[in-house]
Enzyme design. Structure first.
Site, PDB file in Angstrom:
ATOM      1  N   HIS A  11      54.174  80.432  54.643  1.00 16.68           N
ATOM      2  CA  HIS A  11      54.016  80.716  53.201  1.00 16.68           C
ATOM      3  C   HIS A  11      55.196  81.532  52.844  1.00 16.68           C
ATOM      4  CE1 HIS A  11      51.918  83.777  55.706  1.00 16.68           C
ATOM      5  NE2 HIS A  11      52.043  84.774  54.994  1.00 16.68           N
ATOM      6  N   ALA A  12      55.256  82.300  51.594  1.00 17.63           N
ATOM      7  CA  ALA A  12      56.607  82.556  51.127  1.00 17.63           C
ATOM      8  C   ALA A  12      57.031  83.773  51.822  1.00 17.63           C
ATOM      9  CB  ALA A  12      56.119  83.175  49.383  1.00 17.63           C
TER      10      ALA A  12
END
Length: 85
Positions: free
Chosen positions: A15-16
């Site tokens: 994820h980011a």
């Protein structure tokens, strides 16, 4: 050329925030670093291509490193993945 496979264990996958840190780590090296998920691939030095792979928990990625500092880069990326994903 160095190549290794890694299975993502993080419940959120890639994820980011940790993806940004992974890209930052990859940019430290001169070598070309590619990440593969099945037939899809991305440049590990570009966050958008890493995020576009959509890697989820339990999925395996293959990292391929090629260049002057490939030994050091491959080892560092593998350690980073183990510690963060």
């Amino acid at each position: 050329m160095k190549k290794f496979e890694f299975t993502i264990t993080d419940p959120q996958g890639i994820h980011a925030r940790p993806a940004g840190l992974l890209v930052k780590e990859a940019k430290k090296y001169e070598s070309t670093i590619q990440v593969f998920k099945g037939a899809r691939k991305g440049d590990l030095k570009k966050i958008f291509t890493v995020m576009a792979l959509g890697v989820k928990q339990g999925e395996a990625v293959t990292v391929q490193v090629e260049g002057a500092d490939e030994e050091t880069a491959a080892a560092a990326i593998e350690v980073f993945l183990r510690e963060n994903f």
